[in-house]
Design a protein around this motif. Structure first.
Motif, PDB file in Angstrom:
ATOM      1  N   PHE A   1       0.846  -1.190   0.000  1.00  0.00           N
ATOM      2  CA  PHE A   1       0.000   0.000   0.000  1.00  0.00           C
ATOM      3  C   PHE A   1       0.884   1.243   0.000  1.00  0.00           C
ATOM      4  CE2 PHE A   1      -2.488  -3.325   2.037  1.00  0.00           C
ATOM      5  CZ  PHE A   1      -3.711  -3.228   1.393  1.00  0.00           C
ATOM      6  N   ALA A   2       0.252   2.398  -0.162  1.00  0.00           N
ATOM      7  CA  ALA A   2       0.978   3.664  -0.037  1.00  0.00           C
ATOM      8  C   ALA A   2       1.492   3.791   1.395  1.00  0.00           C
ATOM      9  CB  ALA A   2       0.058   4.833  -0.382  1.00  0.00           C
ATOM     10  N   TRP A   3       2.709   4.319   1.561  1.00  0.00           N
ATOM     11  CA  TRP A   3       3.334   4.344   2.884  1.00  0.00           C
ATOM     12  C   TRP A   3       2.590   5.207   3.897  1.00  0.00           C
ATOM     13  CZ3 TRP A   3       4.726   9.087   4.659  1.00  0.00           C
ATOM     14  CH2 TRP A   3       4.982  10.099   3.730  1.00  0.00           C
ATOM     15  N   LYS A   4       1.727   6.120   3.424  1.00  0.00           N
ATOM     16  CA  LYS A   4       1.000   6.986   4.358  1.00  0.00           C
ATOM     17  C   LYS A   4       0.099   6.197   5.309  1.00  0.00           C
ATOM     18  CE  LYS A   4      -2.691   7.848   0.972  1.00  0.00           C
ATOM     19  NZ  LYS A   4      -3.324   8.882   0.132  1.00  0.00           N
ATOM     20  N   TRP A   5      -0.327   4.987   4.862  1.00  0.00           N
ATOM     21  CA  TRP A   5      -1.212   4.192   5.702  1.00  0.00           C
ATOM     22  C   TRP A   5      -0.517   3.663   6.942  1.00  0.00           C
ATOM     23  CZ3 TRP A   5      -6.161   4.644   5.382  1.00  0.00           C
ATOM     24  CH2 TRP A   5      -6.716   5.035   4.162  1.00  0.00           C
ATOM     25  N   LEU A   6       0.816   3.703   6.940  1.00  0.00           N
ATOM     26  CA  LEU A   6       1.550   3.347   8.154  1.00  0.00           C
ATOM     27  C   LEU A   6       1.152   4.246   9.326  1.00  0.00           C
ATOM     28  CD1 LEU A   6       5.112   3.005   6.593  1.00  0.00           C
ATOM     29  CD2 LEU A   6       3.829   1.134   7.603  1.00  0.00           C
ATOM     30  N   PHE A   7       0.881   5.500   9.011  1.00  0.00           N
ATOM     31  CA  PHE A   7       0.598   6.493  10.047  1.00  0.00           C
ATOM     32  C   PHE A   7      -0.900   6.664  10.297  1.00  0.00           C
ATOM     33  CE2 PHE A   7       4.607   7.548   7.955  1.00  0.00           C
ATOM     34  CZ  PHE A   7       5.452   7.606   9.041  1.00  0.00           C
ATOM     35  N   TRP A   8      -1.718   6.162   9.398  1.00  0.00           N
ATOM     36  CA  TRP A   8      -3.157   6.374   9.530  1.00  0.00           C
ATOM     37  C   TRP A   8      -3.920   5.160  10.049  1.00  0.00           C
ATOM     38  CZ3 TRP A   8      -4.198   9.025   4.103  1.00  0.00           C
ATOM     39  CH2 TRP A   8      -3.594  10.282   4.118  1.00  0.00           C
ATOM     40  N   ILE A   9      -3.351   3.969   9.900  1.00  0.00           N
ATOM     41  CA  ILE A   9      -4.123   2.755  10.147  1.00  0.00           C
ATOM     42  C   ILE A   9      -4.567   2.618  11.601  1.00  0.00           C
ATOM     43  CG2 ILE A   9      -2.069   1.330  10.562  1.00  0.00           C
ATOM     44  CD1 ILE A   9      -3.556  -0.963   9.136  1.00  0.00           C
ATOM     45  N   PHE A  10      -3.791   3.163  12.547  1.00  0.00           N
ATOM     46  CA  PHE A  10      -4.136   3.001  13.959  1.00  0.00           C
ATOM     47  C   PHE A  10      -4.747   4.255  14.581  1.00  0.00           C
ATOM     48  CE2 PHE A  10      -1.126  -0.580  13.661  1.00  0.00           C
ATOM     49  CZ  PHE A  10      -1.922  -1.571  14.229  1.00  0.00           C
ATOM     50  N   LEU A  11      -5.122   5.231  13.754  1.00  0.00           N
ATOM     51  CA  LEU A  11      -5.768   6.419  14.299  1.00  0.00           C
ATOM     52  C   LEU A  11      -7.071   6.095  15.043  1.00  0.00           C
ATOM     53  CD1 LEU A  11      -5.154   9.126  11.541  1.00  0.00           C
ATOM     54  CD2 LEU A  11      -4.102   8.954  13.799  1.00  0.00           C
ATOM     55  N   PRO A  12      -7.908   5.170  14.552  1.00  0.00           N
ATOM     56  CA  PRO A  12      -9.115   4.814  15.320  1.00  0.00           C
ATOM     57  C   PRO A  12      -8.788   4.291  16.723  1.00  0.00           C
ATOM     58  CG  PRO A  12      -9.308   4.009  13.070  1.00  0.00           C
ATOM     59  CD  PRO A  12      -7.897   4.489  13.230  1.00  0.00           C
ATOM     60  N   LEU A  13      -7.638   3.605  16.867  1.00  0.00           N
ATOM     61  CA  LEU A  13      -7.242   3.109  18.177  1.00  0.00           C
ATOM     62  C   LEU A  13      -6.950   4.271  19.117  1.00  0.00           C
ATOM     63  CD1 LEU A  13      -6.615   0.480  19.721  1.00  0.00           C
ATOM     64  CD2 LEU A  13      -4.237   0.731  19.002  1.00  0.00           C
ATOM     65  N   GLY A  14      -6.419   5.365  18.571  1.00  0.00           N
ATOM     66  CA  GLY A  14      -6.176   6.555  19.382  1.00  0.00           C
ATOM     67  C   GLY A  14      -7.459   7.152  19.917  1.00  0.00           C
TER      68      GLY A  14
END
Length: 537
Positions: free
Chosen positions: A161-174
């Motif tokens: 996937f695009a590397w940006k998803w590394l930083f976005w995938i766990f935002l719901p957990l926050g």
């Protein structure tokens, strides 16, 4: 909060663990993917800065929040840290170049520093030092679990996937962590007798910034003996002197100097500083060996580091329970550090992926044994009213050590790599571009850059575009790059090993006092826990 029921404490710990996991997984998920991200954004010379800025801002946040949380309580800072971290993670995914990546990672570092300083201190509020042994092990296990799934998941994401998803995938957990803390964590009334030390905070921040910038830029952006670097170090010393003067006069200092009259606090922080300098400075370059030298994809690179995390999780959980049961802790540090040294020596001389896995297992066992000890020793040696600032001091020295270690190891890595490339060219093992057609030489110039080894899809694409008769030349160039990189990494790992050896020597002199079974420090224990020169146990 020690008076709360056991059930309420467990519920609060679930919220704390969720917040810590959110912060930790967002750090570990980028470890194996960072070489690819750097290659895509073009900026290998700034590789260490992406890590350094994160450590710099988290260090500042940690030490400033420590005292403030003693005044206002831990809850508002955990919530604030989660929000700032989420904002930083969201913005990082939109980075268009290496400079934006560095800035947004700095924002993330602020949030991470606030979270980490607050959650570890909150555990101290909830449980006595004796009980903290078990919970410190659990917290280390949580961080270890994030280290297990983070690198592998990060490698898989960046490959698919695009590397940006590394930083976005766990935002719901926050978001989940935020509301758990909001509703479950009890509110603590402000300590109105304490005042905020603005002047001390200002000069402490200037000291840290000048010191870390000096180490980060030395040997890369500027020479070690340059006016800029010497000026930064001089500024750090000047600000430190002013800070010490201010703290002597402050009624409620941001970092009480009296802490360092305590030999346990001083030695524990020194060990944390040196150990993190060696460990972080070396481990940050492990993906360079796996991906650059061995040619493993980021996905499988995560599998190589996974055994370290598993070993650390198991060992820290077991040791935490043993510490709670026996009240003894120094022996585990004395066992753990030599095992860490053995693991780093294996890293220095590894020549295969399987040997890298062995190194990770050995190092993880040592890490699980030794790492949890030094926060526990600091918390056990101070009064409950100093818990926040003492924990922050421990985090401060660890972060300083890690940041300086990364910067120094980065300088060692860069200079060693340049020497090895020059040596290869002068010895005849490298390729002489003067002997081939200038047009072809220009095409092959890209294969003379070690950064190429970290972006394997691009390397394969460029290699496939060249004619078959040139392929042996390309193979020779790639082999030369890998040999030079491998030799440079050996130097880095040996330097890290030497630092951990120094940490082991200091640990021998660490005084062990009984772990208290209550957060209330008896009067009879206070002199023993806070004065230098006390009789050693």
């Amino acid at each position: 909060m020690e008076h709360l029921s056991h059930k309420r404490k467990i519920t609060i710990m679930m919220a704390i663990i969720m917040a810590m996991f959110f912060s930790a997984i967002n750090q570990t998920i980028v470890s194996t993917a960072m070489p690819r991200i750097i290659a895509v954004l073009s900026g290998m010379e700034y590789y260490s800065w992406v890590i350094t800025i994160y450590m710099l801002t988290s260090t500042l946040a940690t030490v400033l929040v420590g005292k403030l949380s003693d005044i206002y309580g831990r809850k508002p800072f955990i919530l604030t840290g989660i929000v700032i971290f989420m904002i930083g993670a969201f913005l990082t995914g939109f980075s268009k170049d290496i400079y934006q990546l560095i800035i947004y990672r700095g924002v993330q570092g602020v949030g991470a520093g606030i979270i980490m300083a607050s959650v570890f201190t909150a555990v101290g509020d909830l449980f006595s030092p004796r009980e903290r042994g078990k919970w410190t092990g659990v917290m280390m296990a949580v961080f270890g679990f994030s280290s297990v799934i983070g690198p592998t998941l990060g490698g898989w994401l960046v490959d698919n996937f695009a590397w940006k998803w590394l930083f976005w995938i766990f935002l719901p957990l926050g978001v989940v962590a935020f509301f758990m803390i909001l509703f479950l964590f009890p509110k603590v009334e402000r300590n109105k007798t304490e005042k905020i030390d603005y002047l001390g905070s200002f000069f402490l921040s200037l000291t840290i910034i000048a010191l870390l910038l000096g180490f980060s830029w030395a040997g890369t952006k500027y020479d070690w003996g340059s006016f800029e670097i010497l000026g930064l170090f001089a500024a750090a010393v000047l600000c430190l002197v002013i800070f010490i003067f201010v703290e002597r006069q402050a009624s409620s200092p941001v970092l009480p100097l009296s802490l360092f009259k305590n030999d346990i606090v001083t030695i524990s922080n020194a060990v944390g500083f040196i150990m993190n300098a060696g460990m972080m400075g070396a481990l940050i370059y492990l993906p360079f060996f796996v991906q650059g030298v061995e040619g493993i994809s980021p996905t499988y690179s995560g599998y190589v580091t996974m055994p370290m995390s598993i070993a650390m999780v198991i060992m820290s959980t077991v040791i935490g329970r043993i510490i709670t049961k026996t009240g003894k802790y120094k022996r585990f540090a004395l066992f753990g550090l030599p095992i860490m040294i053995a693991g780093m020596l294996i890293m220095a001389f590894m020549n295969s992926v399987w040997l890298a896995v062995v190194a990770m297992i050995v190092f993880g066992l040592g890490l699980g044994l030794g790492m949890p000890i030094f926060s526990l020793t600091v918390q056990n040696a101070v009064k409950p009213t100093e818990l926040g600032v003492a924990t922050a001091s421990s985090q401060l020295f660890r972060n300083l050590g890690g940041t300086i270690g990364i910067a120094v190891m980065g300088t060692i890595m860069t200079s060693s790599l340049a020497r090895n490339m020059e040596k290869a060219a002068s010895s005849g093992t490298g390729f002489d571009f003067d002997k081939i057609d200038p047009a072809l030489a220009e095409q092959l110039a890209a294969f003379h850059n070690p950064e190429m080894l970290l972006d394997q899809p691009k390397l394969a694409e460029l290699q496939s575009q060249l004619p078959a008769d040139v392929q042996p030349i390309i193979t020779q160039l790639i082999d030369t790059l890998r040999d030079a990189l491998s030799s440079s990494l050996t130097t880095v790992f040996l330097a890290g090993t030497a630092l951990v050896v120094i940490a082991l020597i200091l640990t021998v002199f660490l005084r062990e006092i009984p772990l208290r079974t209550s957060n209330k420090m008896p009067e009879s224990e206070q002199p023993q826990a806070t004065e230098l020169g006390a009789e050693r146990v």
